[in-house]
Scaffold this motif. Structure first.
Motif, PDB file in Angstrom:
ATOM      1  N   GLU A  30       1.545   5.106 -11.036  1.00 43.05           N
ATOM      2  CA  GLU A  30       1.442   4.830  -9.605  1.00 43.05           C
ATOM      3  C   GLU A  30       0.090   5.299  -9.074  1.00 43.05           C
ATOM      4  O   GLU A  30      -0.302   6.446  -9.240  1.00 43.05           O
ATOM      5  N   ALA A  31      -0.626   4.386  -8.407  1.00 46.75           N
ATOM      6  CA  ALA A  31      -1.927   4.719  -7.829  1.00 46.75           C
ATOM      7  C   ALA A  31      -1.831   5.086  -6.364  1.00 46.75           C
ATOM      8  O   ALA A  31      -2.651   5.855  -5.859  1.00 46.75           O
ATOM      9  N   GLY A  32      -0.856   4.539  -5.668  1.00 48.97           N
ATOM     10  CA  GLY A  32      -0.708   4.834  -4.249  1.00 48.97           C
ATOM     11  C   GLY A  32       0.414   4.017  -3.649  1.00 48.97           C
ATOM     12  O   GLY A  32       1.177   3.352  -4.357  1.00 48.97           O
ATOM     13  N   ARG A  33       0.503   4.062  -2.285  1.00 44.68           N
ATOM     14  CA  ARG A  33       1.551   3.329  -1.578  1.00 44.68           C
ATOM     15  C   ARG A  33       0.974   2.621  -0.356  1.00 44.68           C
ATOM     16  O   ARG A  33       0.004   3.085   0.237  1.00 44.68           O
ATOM     17  N   ALA A  47       4.631 -10.413  -2.283  1.00 46.17           N
ATOM     18  CA  ALA A  47       4.308 -10.070  -0.910  1.00 46.17           C
ATOM     19  C   ALA A  47       4.345  -8.552  -0.742  1.00 46.17           C
ATOM     20  O   ALA A  47       5.296  -7.889  -1.175  1.00 46.17           O
ATOM     21  N   ALA A  48       3.309  -7.999  -0.121  1.00 47.56           N
ATOM     22  CA  ALA A  48       3.234  -6.549   0.065  1.00 47.56           C
ATOM     23  C   ALA A  48       4.278  -6.101   1.069  1.00 47.56           C
ATOM     24  O   ALA A  48       4.516  -6.753   2.085  1.00 47.56           O
ATOM     25  N   VAL A  49       4.910  -4.963   0.778  1.00 39.40           N
ATOM     26  CA  VAL A  49       5.946  -4.387   1.634  1.00 39.40           C
ATOM     27  C   VAL A  49       5.552  -2.964   1.978  1.00 39.40           C
ATOM     28  O   VAL A  49       5.056  -2.226   1.127  1.00 39.40           O
ATOM     29  N   LEU A  50       5.772  -2.581   3.227  1.00 37.39           N
ATOM     30  CA  LEU A  50       5.452  -1.232   3.666  1.00 37.39           C
ATOM     31  C   LEU A  50       6.140  -0.189   2.786  1.00 37.39           C
ATOM     32  O   LEU A  50       7.317  -0.321   2.451  1.00 37.39           O
ATOM     33  N   ASP A  51       5.395   0.825   2.357  1.00 35.03           N
ATOM     34  CA  ASP A  51       5.859   1.954   1.539  1.00 35.03           C
ATOM     35  C   ASP A  51       6.139   1.557   0.086  1.00 35.03           C
ATOM     36  O   ASP A  51       6.686   2.338  -0.670  1.00 35.03           O
ATOM     37  N   SER A  52       5.746   0.342  -0.313  1.00 36.89           N
ATOM     38  CA  SER A  52       5.923  -0.020  -1.716  1.00 36.89           C
ATOM     39  C   SER A  52       4.807   0.589  -2.557  1.00 36.89           C
ATOM     40  O   SER A  52       3.705   0.842  -2.069  1.00 36.89           O
ATOM     41  N   ALA A  53       5.089   0.825  -3.827  1.00 34.70           N
ATOM     42  CA  ALA A  53       4.126   1.453  -4.730  1.00 34.70           C
ATOM     43  C   ALA A  53       3.122   0.435  -5.245  1.00 34.70           C
ATOM     44  O   ALA A  53       3.448  -0.736  -5.457  1.00 34.70           O
ATOM     45  N   VAL A  54       1.893   0.904  -5.462  1.00 32.41           N
ATOM     46  CA  VAL A  54       0.850   0.113  -6.119  1.00 32.41           C
ATOM     47  C   VAL A  54       0.544   0.786  -7.450  1.00 32.41           C
ATOM     48  O   VAL A  54       0.257   1.984  -7.490  1.00 32.41           O
ATOM     49  N   GLN A  55       0.635   0.023  -8.535  1.00 35.52           N
ATOM     50  CA  GLN A  55       0.499   0.581  -9.867  1.00 35.52           C
ATOM     51  C   GLN A  55      -0.905   0.328 -10.420  1.00 35.52           C
ATOM     52  O   GLN A  55      -1.628  -0.565  -9.964  1.00 35.52           O
ATOM     53  N   GLU A  56      -1.280   1.134 -11.409  1.00 34.15           N
ATOM     54  CA  GLU A  56      -2.498   0.838 -12.152  1.00 34.15           C
ATOM     55  C   GLU A  56      -2.395  -0.574 -12.729  1.00 34.15           C
ATOM     56  O   GLU A  56      -1.350  -0.980 -13.221  1.00 34.15           O
ATOM     57  N   GLY A  57      -3.498  -1.330 -12.643  1.00 33.77           N
ATOM     58  CA  GLY A  57      -3.504  -2.700 -13.132  1.00 33.77           C
ATOM     59  C   GLY A  57      -3.137  -3.729 -12.088  1.00 33.77           C
ATOM     60  O   GLY A  57      -3.370  -4.921 -12.298  1.00 33.77           O
ATOM     61  N   ASP A  58      -2.579  -3.299 -10.937  1.00 33.10           N
ATOM     62  CA  ASP A  58      -2.183  -4.249  -9.898  1.00 33.10           C
ATOM     63  C   ASP A  58      -3.406  -4.834  -9.198  1.00 33.10           C
ATOM     64  O   ASP A  58      -4.413  -4.144  -8.989  1.00 33.10           O
ATOM     65  N   PHE A  77      -7.786   6.676   0.681  1.00 35.09           N
ATOM     66  CA  PHE A  77      -7.372   5.365   1.185  1.00 35.09           C
ATOM     67  C   PHE A  77      -8.218   4.266   0.546  1.00 35.09           C
ATOM     68  O   PHE A  77      -9.416   4.448   0.309  1.00 35.09           O
ATOM     69  N   LEU A  78      -7.581   3.132   0.283  1.00 45.14           N
ATOM     70  CA  LEU A  78      -8.270   1.894  -0.048  1.00 45.14           C
ATOM     71  C   LEU A  78      -7.818   0.860   0.977  1.00 45.14           C
ATOM     72  O   LEU A  78      -6.616   0.613   1.122  1.00 45.14           O
ATOM     73  N   ILE A  79      -8.770   0.292   1.718  1.00 40.52           N
ATOM     74  CA  ILE A  79      -8.473  -0.656   2.785  1.00 40.52           C
ATOM     75  C   ILE A  79      -9.091  -2.000   2.422  1.00 40.52           C
ATOM     76  O   ILE A  79     -10.282  -2.076   2.108  1.00 40.52           O
ATOM     77  N   LEU A  80      -8.272  -3.067   2.463  1.00 40.01           N
ATOM     78  CA  LEU A  80      -8.761  -4.419   2.245  1.00 40.01           C
ATOM     79  C   LEU A  80      -8.678  -5.197   3.549  1.00 40.01           C
ATOM     80  O   LEU A  80      -7.645  -5.168   4.229  1.00 40.01           O
ATOM     81  N   ARG A  81      -9.762  -5.885   3.878  1.00 40.26           N
ATOM     82  CA  ARG A  81      -9.799  -6.732   5.057  1.00 40.26           C
ATOM     83  C   ARG A  81      -9.514  -8.184   4.635  1.00 40.26           C
ATOM     84  O   ARG A  81      -9.343  -8.463   3.442  1.00 40.26           O
ATOM     85  N   PRO A  82      -9.485  -9.132   5.584  1.00 42.80           N
ATOM     86  CA  PRO A  82      -9.082 -10.505   5.248  1.00 42.80           C
ATOM     87  C   PRO A  82      -9.935 -11.152   4.154  1.00 42.80           C
ATOM     88  O   PRO A  82     -11.121 -10.849   3.996  1.00 42.80           O
ATOM     89  N   ASN A  83      -9.279 -12.064   3.420  1.00 41.38           N
ATOM     90  CA  ASN A  83      -9.904 -12.866   2.357  1.00 41.38           C
ATOM     91  C   ASN A  83     -10.577 -11.986   1.302  1.00 41.38           C
ATOM     92  O   ASN A  83     -11.730 -12.205   0.929  1.00 41.38           O
ATOM     93  N   SER A  84      -9.843 -10.997   0.825  1.00 39.90           N
ATOM     94  CA  SER A  84     -10.392 -10.048  -0.153  1.00 39.90           C
ATOM     95  C   SER A  84      -9.453  -9.912  -1.339  1.00 39.90           C
ATOM     96  O   SER A  84      -8.235 -10.084  -1.220  1.00 39.90           O
TER      97      SER A  84
END
Length: 454
Positions: A30-33, A47-58, A77-84
């Motif tokens: 797990e890398a983060g949530r 589809a991304a869901v609030l509080d779901s885990a993000v794994q290595e390789g995702d 934090f890692l923040i992605l903006r539109p079309n990224s």
């Protein structure tokens, strides 16, 4: 809402850092949530869901109106903006032994923002942020990147970055920053300045062009952090619907009828308070440093992680296996002209031949000269072991705060401080030589700590 000063987090207490590490180990990869998501956002093709885990390789991707904020396991934090599109290649945090930490992120296209967490701050030499054309390392940092397949642009919110194009020893498969004559650094406090790398370009260009900044390419949401943390606490983004109507609350309070006053009895006079002088608690040293892994038979400092978490000190520097910080209340007043020479007082180092084991080394023939008018410094040292030696040299900038940072005409990466306040009677720094056939045909790598006095 994020506090306006969330850009750079202070170190969390060691116990919290260890709990992050334990959580990461328990989740295996797990890398983060996800702590905020809006619009079309996918994580690992779902589809991304609030509080779901993000794994290595995702892989994370956003649509035309999509934003996603991922809080990493070490509080970054890692923040992605539109079309990224971005990928979490590796996110392994070892708070007990930062040398084992491995973090590698990749922005495939679009705009992303990376805010360093606790684990990254303790192991910056093991952090890499790739784009299709460039490698980015950090100095304890909050930065924003925009990229496509041909051009990458980097802006710094706080801290600093080191950027290099892919060529020679710096390839996308590597880990950690690419530091050398072809790399360039950019630090906060330079409004409008960007580092730009184009495909096939080795040395990044420094541009003063606010119109090409990542924020202009894709603007942030209003709840995205915009500055540096002012205190020891941090904030998280306020999600839609969680705001409090303070005006309504105030009106409700004003509508409450006042109770009938109750007579207060007269109290006897209070005897005067005798103040007992409290001895002043001695402050820690102006500069602290440590080595968080065993090198060449030496013992690592078992308390270095806890020591470096002291909130009385700044974010500091990391080079090789060494870290250094200065007390926040340390005052530095630099002369506007003149020069000063400093002599080597003490130091510790190791020397490693390419493909060999590290050897304990001594530092000899050390010199440090500072030109206050030009705000430049120059230093030279001979690092010697029983099998060989390497002359390390660095020239660079003296900032108005007394910080020392090496420039491109150096064979050694160096970070540190002038010390002594307005007297400026010393300097302390950590260093690590830059590999390369031009300066170092034998393939030696030297790293260590040095203190100079005037």
């Amino acid at each position: 809402m994020f506090n306006q000063s969330i850009a750079t987090f202070r170190y969390l207490p060691l116990a919290l850092a260890l709990s992050f590490a334990a959580a990461g180990q328990a989740g295996a990869a797990e890398a983060g949530r996800i702590v905020f998501v809006t619009g079309e956002v996918q994580v690992a093709s779902k589809a991304a869901v609030l509080d779901s885990a993000v794994q290595e390789g995702d892989e994370l991707s956003t649509g035309a109106q999509g934003y996603v904020y991922m809080k990493t396991v070490d509080g970054g934090f890692l923040i992605l903006r539109p079309n990224s599109r971005a990928r979490i290649i590796a996110y392994k945090i070892d708070a007990g032994n930062p040398a084992n930490t491995r973090v590698k992120l990749e922005l495939l296209s679009g705009v992303a923002r990376s805010i360093s967490g606790q684990g990254v701050k303790m192991s910056r030499q093991n952090y890499r942020f790739n784009t299709p054309v460039a490698a980015i390392g950090v100095r304890g940092t909050d930065f924003i990147v925009s990229t496509d397949q041909l051009t990458t642009r980097v802006a710094v919110v706080s801290g600093g970055v080191v950027v290099s194009g892919f060529a020679g020893a710096c390839g996308p498969e590597g880990g950690g920053p690419c530091e050398g004559r072809s790399s360039r650094e950019l630090f906060a406090g330079q409004p409008g300045m960007l580092l730009q790398v184009e495909k096939g370009q080795l040395v990044p260009k420094l541009l003063n062009n606010p119109g090409n900044s990542p924020d202009q390419a894709v603007p942030p949401r209003s709840d995205e952090p915009s500055g540096r943390v002012a205190g020891a606490t941090t904030t998280v983004p306020a999600l839609p619907g969680n705001t409090v109507n303070l005006d309504a609350k105030k009106d409700a309070i004003n509508q409450i009828s006042k109770p009938t006053p109750v007579p207060v009895p007269t109290l006897p006079p209070v005897p005067p308070v005798v103040l007992v002088p409290v001895p002043e608690v001695p402050k820690g040293p102006e500069v602290i440093w440590g080595r968080y892994e065993r090198i060449a038979g030496t013992v690592s400092d078992p308390e270095v992680v806890a020591k470096m978490n002291n909130p009385a000190y700044d974010d500091g520097f990391f080079l090789g296996s060494y870290t250094m910080k200065r007390r926040l209340d340390a005052k530095m007043v630099l002369p506007s002209e003149g020069q000063a020479s400093f002599a080597l007082a003490e130091g510790t180092a190791s020397l490693t031949r390419k493909g060999g084991d590290a050897q304990a080394a001594t530092i000899k023939e050390g010199s440090l000269n500072v030109n206050f008018g030009a705000q430049r410094f120059e230093t030279s040292m001979l690092v010697r072991s029983h099998e060989g030696e390497l002359r390390v040299r660095a020239v660079g900038l003296v900032e108005s705060t007394g910080k020392l940072a090496h420039g491109t005409d150096s064979n050694t990466a160096l970070s540190g401080y002038l010390t002594g306040g307005d007297k400026i009677n010393g300097a302390e720094f950590i260093f690590k030589s830059i590999n390369g056939e031009i300066w170092n045909p034998q393939g030696w790598t030297a790293q260590g700590y040095a203190r100079f006095t005037r």
